[in-house]
Write an enzyme that holds these catalytic residues in place. Structure first.
Site, mmCIF file in Angstrom:
data_model
loop_
_atom_site.group_PDB
_atom_site.id
_atom_site.type_symbol
_atom_site.label_atom_id
_atom_site.label_comp_id
_atom_site.label_asym_id
_atom_site.label_seq_id
_atom_site.Cartn_x
_atom_site.Cartn_y
_atom_site.Cartn_z
ATOM 1 N N SER A 268 0.921 -0.954 -0.490
ATOM 2 C CA SER A 268 -0.029 0.137 -0.144
ATOM 3 C C SER A 268 1.085 0.880 0.176
ATOM 4 O O SER A 268 0.273 2.195 -0.655
ATOM 5 C CB SER A 268 -0.917 -0.238 1.254
ATOM 6 O OG SER A 268 -0.232 0.015 2.645
ATOM 7 N N GLY B 273 -1.820 -4.623 0.716
ATOM 8 C CA GLY B 273 -1.818 -5.109 1.547
ATOM 9 C C GLY B 273 -1.231 -6.343 1.018
ATOM 10 O O GLY B 273 -1.434 -7.448 1.104
ATOM 11 N N ASN C 216 4.114 -5.267 5.490
ATOM 12 C CA ASN C 216 2.512 -6.354 5.822
ATOM 13 C C ASN C 216 2.444 -7.497 6.568
ATOM 14 O O ASN C 216 2.317 -8.162 7.834
ATOM 15 C CB ASN C 216 1.362 -6.093 5.082
ATOM 16 C CG ASN C 216 1.052 -5.341 4.347
ATOM 17 O OD1 ASN C 216 0.624 -5.078 5.472
ATOM 18 N ND2 ASN C 216 0.910 -5.098 3.179
ATOM 19 N N ASP D 62 -4.577 6.326 10.873
ATOM 20 C CA ASP D 62 -4.390 4.722 10.844
ATOM 21 C C ASP D 62 -2.534 4.186 11.240
ATOM 22 O O ASP D 62 -2.575 3.953 12.169
ATOM 23 C CB ASP D 62 -4.755 3.979 9.841
ATOM 24 C CG ASP D 62 -3.213 3.869 8.813
ATOM 25 O OD1 ASP D 62 -2.296 5.552 8.875
ATOM 26 O OD2 ASP D 62 -4.200 3.663 7.542
ATOM 27 N N HIS E 212 -0.243 4.748 7.499
ATOM 28 C CA HIS E 212 0.690 4.856 5.867
ATOM 29 C C HIS E 212 0.235 6.747 5.942
ATOM 30 O O HIS E 212 0.102 7.567 6.182
ATOM 31 C CB HIS E 212 -0.835 5.045 5.290
ATOM 32 C CG HIS E 212 -1.757 3.314 4.722
ATOM 33 N ND1 HIS E 212 -2.590 3.380 5.777
ATOM 34 C CD2 HIS E 212 -0.687 2.412 3.643
ATOM 35 C CE1 HIS E 212 -2.435 1.465 5.265
ATOM 36 N NE2 HIS E 212 -1.127 1.221 4.396
#
Length: 213
Positions: free
Chosen positions: A40, A78, A107, A188, A191
């Site tokens: 991402s 992801g 991830n 979050d 990111h």
């Protein structure tokens, strides 16, 4: 008769020479390919695609006089090292890149995958890139300290270890100067924001540029 034959032979030779020259010119003008296989962070998660660091990279290539490079962004939000490893052979066959940026592992770390598995997957990706005749660039990551000191240290150590083992380029930490700065991370905490995209490019460019020039 001999004169006519010689003239015809000269015409055929000149036609062949022109055709060869045109083919050579087309080959020289054919773009080199930079393939980005990431997650991402490279797939423009949470930001407009034209604001993402990959879009800024395309503009930087033009500004640096590297218009003969095309960028293929095969990043997926992801994505893990396992998924990247499975997709890589097809991407290499299809795009025939000269340089491959491997921006994966984050991830895996956030999901607590064993460091040995992550390292093995990335090693295989580097080997496949080399076997395809391309230059790999490994992008390093780190994970939050709440995963425990032992795990976070083992995870962070994967990238420099592989870079040394395979003598490949390494961006030590993709989020350097970003993750701990106000306004640079989305809500979050994972990111980067649109404002941080130029910093992502600034982190990767010094290690990427030599491979392109």
């Amino acid at each position: 008769m001999d004169t006519v034959f010689l003239r015809l032979r000269s015409i055929v030779f000149l036609a062949f020479l022109c055709a060869f020259t045109q083919v050579q010119a087309n080959q020289d003008e054919a773009p080199n390919t930079l393939l980005i296989v990431g997650d991402s962070l490279s797939a423009a998660y949470g930001v407009q695609s034209d604001e993402a660091w990959v879009a800024l990279l395309r503009a930087r290539l033009d500004a640096e006089g590297l218009e003969n490079w095309r960028v293929v962004n095969a990043s997926i939000s992801g994505e893990t090292t396992d998924g990247g490893l499975r997709r890589l052979p097809g991407l290499l066959d299809k795009n025939e890149p000269e340089v491959v940026v491997i921006e994966l592992g984050g991830n895996d770390g956030l999901r607590g995958f064993p460091p040995g598995v992550i390292e093995k997957n990335l090693a295989k990706m580097i080997e496949q890139v080399r076997e395809a005749g391309a230059h790999p660039l490994l992008v390093g990551m780190q994970i939050p300290p709440n995963y425990g000191e032992r795990y976070t240290r083992a995870f962070a150590g994967i990238f420099p270890k592989l870079a040394e083992q395979y003598d490949t380029g390494l961006v030590e930490f993709f989020l350097e100067g970003i993750y701990n700065q106000d306004g640079m991370m989305q809500s979050d905490g994972i990111h980067p924001t649109a404002e941080a995209q130029s910093l992502l490019l600034a982190n990767i460019w010094p290690k990427l540029a030599p491979l392109l020039k």
